[in-house]
Enzyme design. Structure first.
Site, PDB file in Angstrom:
ATOM      1  N   ARG B  94       0.795  -1.231   0.000  1.00 18.62           N
ATOM      2  CA  ARG B  94       0.000   0.000   0.000  1.00 18.62           C
ATOM      3  C   ARG B  94       0.825   1.278   0.000  1.00 18.62           C
ATOM      4  O   ARG B  94       0.300   2.344   0.282  1.00 18.62           O
ATOM      5  CB  ARG B  94      -0.999  -0.014   1.162  1.00 18.62           C
ATOM      6  CG  ARG B  94      -1.917  -1.195   1.075  1.00 18.62           C
ATOM      7  CD  ARG B  94      -3.115  -1.161   1.974  1.00 18.62           C
ATOM      8  NE  ARG B  94      -3.748  -2.459   1.839  1.00 18.62           N
ATOM      9  CZ  ARG B  94      -3.412  -3.536   2.547  1.00 18.62           C
ATOM     10  NH1 ARG B  94      -2.490  -3.458   3.484  1.00 18.62           N
ATOM     11  NH2 ARG B  94      -3.989  -4.684   2.322  1.00 18.62           N
ATOM     12  N   THR B 138       2.093  -5.865   4.075  1.00 20.47           N
ATOM     13  CA  THR B 138       1.307  -5.303   2.973  1.00 20.47           C
ATOM     14  C   THR B 138       1.056  -3.823   3.173  1.00 20.47           C
ATOM     15  O   THR B 138       0.778  -3.098   2.228  1.00 20.47           O
ATOM     16  CB  THR B 138      -0.084  -5.988   2.861  1.00 20.47           C
ATOM     17  OG1 THR B 138      -0.802  -5.772   4.086  1.00 20.47           O
ATOM     18  CG2 THR B 138       0.040  -7.480   2.605  1.00 20.47           C
ATOM     19  N   SER B 153       0.758  -8.349   8.757  1.00 20.20           N
ATOM     20  CA  SER B 153      -0.372  -9.071   8.183  1.00 20.20           C
ATOM     21  C   SER B 153      -0.234 -10.546   8.535  1.00 20.20           C
ATOM     22  O   SER B 153       0.848 -11.008   8.869  1.00 20.20           O
ATOM     23  CB  SER B 153      -0.389  -8.915   6.656  1.00 20.20           C
ATOM     24  OG  SER B 153      -0.514  -7.565   6.298  1.00 20.20           O
ATOM     25  N   GLU B 156      -4.920 -14.722   8.903  1.00 16.56           N
ATOM     26  CA  GLU B 156      -5.437 -16.013   8.456  1.00 16.56           C
ATOM     27  C   GLU B 156      -4.399 -17.115   8.680  1.00 16.56           C
ATOM     28  O   GLU B 156      -4.571 -18.244   8.269  1.00 16.56           O
ATOM     29  CB  GLU B 156      -5.820 -15.942   6.974  1.00 16.56           C
ATOM     30  CG  GLU B 156      -7.172 -15.304   6.746  1.00 16.56           C
ATOM     31  CD  GLU B 156      -7.294 -13.888   7.283  1.00 16.56           C
ATOM     32  OE1 GLU B 156      -6.477 -13.028   6.904  1.00 16.56           O
ATOM     33  OE2 GLU B 156      -8.172 -13.641   8.125  1.00 16.56           O
ATOM     34  N   ASN B 240      -8.976  -9.351  12.833  1.00 16.80           N
ATOM     35  CA  ASN B 240      -9.788 -10.450  13.363  1.00 16.80           C
ATOM     36  C   ASN B 240      -8.991 -11.354  14.299  1.00 16.80           C
ATOM     37  O   ASN B 240      -7.793 -11.541  14.117  1.00 16.80           O
ATOM     38  CB  ASN B 240     -10.348 -11.294  12.213  1.00 16.80           C
ATOM     39  CG  ASN B 240      -9.255 -11.910  11.355  1.00 16.80           C
ATOM     40  OD1 ASN B 240      -8.566 -11.196  10.635  1.00 16.80           O
ATOM     41  ND2 ASN B 240      -9.070 -13.208  11.450  1.00 16.80           N
ATOM     42  N   ASP B 282     -15.363 -12.345  10.761  1.00  8.87           N
ATOM     43  CA  ASP B 282     -14.155 -11.765  10.152  1.00  8.87           C
ATOM     44  C   ASP B 282     -14.313 -10.271   9.867  1.00  8.87           C
ATOM     45  O   ASP B 282     -13.908  -9.791   8.806  1.00  8.87           O
ATOM     46  CB  ASP B 282     -13.740 -12.503   8.864  1.00  8.87           C
ATOM     47  CG  ASP B 282     -12.397 -11.987   8.341  1.00  8.87           C
ATOM     48  OD1 ASP B 282     -11.523 -11.686   9.159  1.00  8.87           O
ATOM     49  OD2 ASP B 282     -12.231 -11.860   7.108  1.00  8.87           O
ATOM     50  N   ASP B 284     -12.575  -7.572  10.526  1.00  8.36           N
ATOM     51  CA  ASP B 284     -11.324  -6.895  10.909  1.00  8.36           C
ATOM     52  C   ASP B 284     -11.544  -5.425  11.258  1.00  8.36           C
ATOM     53  O   ASP B 284     -12.217  -4.720  10.500  1.00  8.36           O
ATOM     54  CB  ASP B 284     -10.337  -6.880   9.736  1.00  8.36           C
ATOM     55  CG  ASP B 284      -9.537  -8.149   9.615  1.00  8.36           C
ATOM     56  OD1 ASP B 284     -10.131  -9.215   9.729  1.00  8.36           O
ATOM     57  OD2 ASP B 284      -8.322  -8.035   9.406  1.00  8.36           O
ATOM     58  N   ARG B 309     -15.268  -2.537   9.246  1.00  5.11           N
ATOM     59  CA  ARG B 309     -15.732  -3.641   8.408  1.00  5.11           C
ATOM     60  C   ARG B 309     -17.110  -4.107   8.868  1.00  5.11           C
ATOM     61  O   ARG B 309     -17.915  -4.575   8.064  1.00  5.11           O
ATOM     62  CB  ARG B 309     -14.727  -4.807   8.507  1.00  5.11           C
ATOM     63  CG  ARG B 309     -13.462  -4.626   7.705  1.00  5.11           C
ATOM     64  CD  ARG B 309     -13.400  -5.537   6.481  1.00  5.11           C
ATOM     65  NE  ARG B 309     -13.169  -6.927   6.754  1.00  5.11           N
ATOM     66  CZ  ARG B 309     -11.992  -7.532   6.710  1.00  5.11           C
ATOM     67  NH1 ARG B 309     -10.900  -6.837   6.440  1.00  5.11           N
ATOM     68  NH2 ARG B 309     -11.880  -8.831   6.909  1.00  5.11           N
ATOM     69  N   TRP B 457     -13.408  -0.290  -4.283  1.00  7.08           N
ATOM     70  CA  TRP B 457     -12.207  -0.777  -3.604  1.00  7.08           C
ATOM     71  C   TRP B 457     -11.055   0.213  -3.780  1.00  7.08           C
ATOM     72  O   TRP B 457      -9.891  -0.141  -3.778  1.00  7.08           O
ATOM     73  CB  TRP B 457     -11.807  -2.151  -4.161  1.00  7.08           C
ATOM     74  CG  TRP B 457     -11.158  -3.012  -3.139  1.00  7.08           C
ATOM     75  CD1 TRP B 457      -9.817  -3.053  -2.835  1.00  7.08           C
ATOM     76  CD2 TRP B 457     -11.789  -3.955  -2.257  1.00  7.08           C
ATOM     77  NE1 TRP B 457      -9.582  -3.957  -1.822  1.00  7.08           N
ATOM     78  CE2 TRP B 457     -10.768  -4.520  -1.460  1.00  7.08           C
ATOM     79  CE3 TRP B 457     -13.102  -4.363  -2.071  1.00  7.08           C
ATOM     80  CZ2 TRP B 457     -11.033  -5.481  -0.483  1.00  7.08           C
ATOM     81  CZ3 TRP B 457     -13.352  -5.323  -1.106  1.00  7.08           C
ATOM     82  CH2 TRP B 457     -12.327  -5.876  -0.319  1.00  7.08           C
TER      83      TRP B 457
END
Lengths: 142, 561
Positions: B94, B138, B153, B156, B240, B282, B284, B309, B457
Site C-alpha cells: 500500500r 502489505t 499481516s 489467516e 480479526n 471476520d 477486521d 468492516r 475498492w
C-alpha cells in the site's frame, strides 16, 4: 522417468502416512464423487467446505480462479489424481515469460488440507466435470 | 506519507481542478509498473520526485516529475518467492513513506527497508516478522517525528499482531505493542489504560482467551495509522481474532477488533475500544482512523471517525476514547441491531450469530460479508463540506464455521463463506455490489449514496475544488460534486482500480494520479464473480464477472487540466 515421477509421490504418500491418514493414491485410484439431482455425497460436501476454508483464497469461489491463481474447474480437466496430490502436498512454483513468479504453497504439513485431500478432490472433479453448479451444494440425505 | 496528512483526511487544499472545470480533465502521462498483481495504495510526491511502489516483487521507482515520470532509479528487493502464497489476498502493497532523506518500503517478507532518496541504495533494513510463520507485510509504513511505524499481516495464519516503531535514523526498534498478550507485551497499564473510561485491569490481553490461544490470536495491524501531534498519540485498529471459527475461541478475544490510541514515543496504550468482541464474521477492525475536529451536539470535540468492516461508522472522542456515535453506514447491515452506547457492545442478532448457531451450521444472509461494508480502501474528509466520503461494499454472505488445527505457517481459517449482492437479503430489487457515500459523522447519517455495480475498492480523495475522486473495479476514475454526489467526470483506465486517488501540484499545475491494476481481495471474485448467478436472483446479467470489463496490469494514470 517413472522413477523420477514416483519419488516425489512416495514422499507425498509418506507425508500423509506420517500424519496417519491414507489417501487412495497408493492404490492409484482416484476418489469418486456422487451427485444426484444436484445433491452430493458427504465427502464431496466436506470437500466444498474445506476448499472454501483454505484453497479459495487463491483459487477463487467455486474453484473458478482469481486474478492470481488458475481456475481449478479447468486445470483439473487435464491433471490426474497423482499430480493433484503431489502439487497440493509439495507446492509448485512457475516463472512466466515476464519473470514474474507464481507460487503455490506446500500443504503437506497442513492437517486442514491433508486430512481432507480426497474430499477436496471429489468436490473439484464434480465441478470440473460440470455436474455440480457454483454455490453451496446440498447433501444427499442419509 | 501516502495519506497526505497525519490525520488521514485525504483532503487537499488544491483547487485548480474544481467542480466547474473537472469535466475538462485530460490524461497528462501514464506509466506501466511492469507488474500484473493487484495495485493498492498510491504514489508519494516529494518536490520534483514521485516514489511509486508495486505489489510483489515490491519495486520502488523514483521518477522525475519534470520529465513526465522519467525513471531516476528503481529498487527491487530479493525476496524468497515462498512468501507469495502466505499472503492471504494477493501480494498487495500500500505504498512508501518519506522522511529525513529516506524512502521507507515495507516488503512482502516483512522486511522494512530505508532507501537513500537520491540513489535507491539501502541505508538500513530490519526484519519485522517471519514469513515462515505467515507474518507478512502489505501495509504502508508511516512516519511521525523521529520514528517509522509498521504493522503486520497474517490474521489467516494465526500470527500475534503488533505495531512496531523503529528509529528513522538507524532502524533500531523503539517499541513493539502487541494486540494480545500480557501487559508487558500489549504495553498496557492495568490502572491507567482505559476502555470506555474504565481501567482495563491486569493482563486484559490474555484474560478473555482460553489458555494460550492469544499467542496465535491474530489482531493484525495492516491498515493505516494516524497521528495527533498535540496529543502525541498514534491511532490504528486491530484485525480479526484467529481462527474464523468462533466456537474454537470462547471469550471476547481482547484486543482483537480494537481501536488503539498509543503514546507515539513509548507505545503505552492510553485507551482502547473493542468494536466487535468475540468476532464471528471476520470483521477486521484495521480500517483507518480519520482525525477531525467536529461539533457534536453544539460542542467542538476532537474526534476520531472510523468506518469499520462490521458496518458501523464510529465517532469517538480521540482524547478520552469516549464513544459518541455508532450508526450503520449501509442500511443492509443486519448482524447487530445497534451498538449499546454505555457498554459499547454491538447487540448481536441471534439468527446471524455463527457462534450461537454453532460449528458445521451454515448461517445465512448475514450483512455485511467478511470483506466488510468497507475494507482498507480509505475514506476522505472535507473540512469544507464537513462530510466523509466512503467507498463501500454492499455484499452479504453465508458463513459456516468448522474445526481447524493450527500449524505454523499454514492457513488457519476454519470457515467457508459464500458472498452475494446485498439486494438478495434486502429484497429491494437492487443488484449493486457497492456504493460511494457521503456521511455526516456528527449524526451518523448518510447524506447521499451513489450505487456502483461492483464494490468500491479505491481510496477516496477530497479537494478544496468541491470535487471528490474515487476509482471503480471496472477501471473508471470518477469525479463527483462534493455537495451532491453528482458525477462530473469519468475516465476508463487500463485496469480495475483498487488504488487510492492522489493529488499534487508540480510547477503551476495540479495533477491527479491513480494506480489501476486489478487484484487484492477484489481480484478473488475477478474470474468468478460472486455466487448468485445460479441462485435465481432474477436480474438478468446482473453479475457478469469483472473479467468482461477489464484485465490485469499495473498502470499509473496522471491527469491535469
Amino acid at each position: 522417468m517413472t522413477l523420477v515421477r514416483f519419488l516425489p509421490l512416495a514422499v507425498a504418500a509418506l507425508c500423509i502416512a506420517s500424519l496417519g491418514f491414507a489417501t487412495q493414491s497408493l492404490a492409484g485410484e482416484a476418489p469418486k464423487y456422487t451427485v444426484k439431482d444436484g445433491k452430493v455425497d458427504k465427502g464431496t460436501y466436506n470437500g466444498y467446505r474445506r476448499f472454501h476454508g483454505t484453497c479459495h483464497a487463491c483459487h477463487g469461489q467455486d474453484a473458478m480462479g482469481s486474478s492470481f491463481a488458475p481456475a481449478l474447474i479447468e486445470s483439473l480437466k487435464s491433471v490426474d489424481y497423482e499430480t493433484f496430490v503431489k502439487t497440493v502436498m509439495e507446492g509448485r512454483q512457475v516463472t512466466d515469460a515476464t519473470g514474474a513468479v507464481k507460487a503455490m504453497p506446500a500443504f503437506g504439513q497442513d492437517p486442514n488440507v491433508t486430512k481432507h485431500l480426497d474430499d477436496i478432490y471429489r468436490y473439484l472433479m464434480a465441478r470440473a466435470d460440470g455436474v455440480l453448479v457454483p454455490g453451496r451444494p446440498k447433501k444427499i440425505p442419509n | 506519507m501516502p495519506t497526505g496528512d497525519y490525520a488521514n483526511t485525504r483532503y487537499s487544499k488544491l483547487n485548480q481542478i474544481n467542480a466547474g472545470n473537472v469535466g475538462d480533465l485530460k490524461v497528462a502521462w501514464t506509466f506501466s509498473t511492469g507488474v500484473l498483481r493487484g495495485h493498492e495504495g498510491g504514489p508519494l510526491i516529494i518536490g520534483d520526485t514521485m516514489y511509486l511502489h508495486t505489489p510483489f516483487p515490491n519495486r520502488v521507482y523514483s521518477m522525475d516529475l519534470k520529465e513526465e515520470g522519467r525513471i531516476n532509479w528503481m529498487y527491487e528487493p530479493k525476496q524468497d518467492p515462498s512468501v507469495i502464497p502466505v499472503m492471504c489476498c494477493d501480494t498487495v502493497n500500500r505504498g512508501v513513506s518519506y522522511a529525513d532523506g529516506k524512502v521507507f518500503l515495507y516488503q512482502a517478507d516483512a522486511t522494512l527497508v530505508a532507501l537513500d532518496k537520491n540513489t535507491g541504495a539501502v541505508v538500513w533494513k530490519v526484519s519485522n516478522g517471519d514469513a515462515g510463520k505467515g507474518e507478512t507485510g502489505t501495509s504502508a509504513p508511516m512516519v511521525y517525528n523521529d520514528k517509522v511505524y509498521v504493522g503486520i499481516s497474517g490474521g489467516e495464519f494465526g500470527v500475534q499482531g503488533h505495531l512496531t516503531a523503529y528509529n528513522i535514523s538507524n532502524g533500531k526498534m523503539a517499541w513493539r505493542g502487541y494486540s494480545t498478550g500480557p501487559d508487558s507485551q500489549t504495553l498496557m497499564d492495568p490502572k491507567k489504560t482505559t476502555h470506555l473510561g474504565k481501567a482495563v485491569g491486569k493482563n486484559s490481553g490474555t484474560a478473555t482467551w482460553e489458555g494460550d490461544q492469544w499467542k496465535i490470536g491474530g489482531g493484525t495491524t495492516w491498515g493505516w495509522y494516524s497521528f495527533d501531534p498535540e496529543l502525541n498519540l498514534i491511532y490504528y485498529g486491530t484485525g480479526n481474532p484467529s481462527t474464523w471459527n468462533p466456537v474454537q475461541r470462547p471469550g471476547d478475544n481482547r484486543w482483537s477488533m480494537t481501536i488503539f490510541a498509543r503514546d507515539a514515543d513509548t507505545g503505552m496504550a492510553k485507551w482502547v475500544y473493542q468494536m466487535t468482541p468475540h468476532d464471528e464474521w471476520d470483521y477486521d477492525g484495521i480500517n483507518e482512523m480519520i482525525l477531525a475536529d467536529q461539533a457534536i451536539d453544539g460542542k467542538m470535540r476532537k474526534t476520531l471517525v472510523h468506518f469499520d468492516r462490521n458496518g458501523f461508522g464510529y465517532t469517538l472522542d480521540r482524547v478520552t476514547g469516549e464513544l459518541l456515535v455508532a450508526e450503520k453506514y449501509d442500511p443492509a447491515v443486519n448482524w447487530a441491531t445497534h451498538v449499546d452506547m454505555k457498554t459499547g457492545r454491538p447487540q448481536v442478532v441471534s439468527r446471524y450469530s455463527t457462534d450461537q448457531n454453532g460449528a458445521d451450521v451454515n448461517t445465512t444472509n448475514i450483512c455485511p460479508a467478511a470483506l466488510g461494508t468497507k475494507d482498507q480502501q480509505p475514506a476522505a474528509y472535507s473540512p469544507d463540506t464537513k462530510l466523509f466520503y466512503v467507498p463501500t461494499n454492499h455484499v452479504c454472505m453465508d458463513y459456516e464455521p468448522f474445526e481447524v488445527e493450527y500449524t505454523a505457517g499454514q492457513p488457519y481459517v476454519g470457515a467457508t463463506l459464500s458472498m452475494f449482492p446485498g439486494g438478495k437479503v434486502t429484497k429491494d430489487g437492487t443488484d449493486n455490489l457497492g456504493n460511494f457515500i457521503a456521511w455526516d459523522a456528527t449524526k451518523g447519517e448518510i447524506k447521499w449514496s451513489n450505487p456502483e455495480q461492483f464494490s468500491v475498492w479505491s481510496g477516496a480523495l477530497a479537494t478544496a475544488g468541491n470535487v471528490v475522486f474515487y476509482g471503480t473495479l471496472e477501471g473508471y476514475l470518477k469525479a463527483v460534486n462534493a455537495e451532491t454526489g453528482e458525477e462530473l467526470y469519468r475516465f476508463k483506465t487500463p485496469s480495475g482500480i483498487i488504488g487510492n486517488v492522489t493529488t499534487w501540484k508540480h510547477g503551476s499545475k495540479q495533477y491527479i494520479g491513480v494506480l489501476s491494476g486489478l487484484g487484492g481481495w477484489a481480484g478473488i471474485g475477478f474470474a468468478a464473480g460472486l455466487t448468485g448467478d445460479s441462485e435465481g436472483l432474477g436480474a438478468v446479467g446482473a453479475y457478469k464477472s469483472l473479467s468482461s470489463y477489464t484485465s490485469l496490469g499495473g498502470v499509473l494514470t496522471v491527469f491535469s487540466l
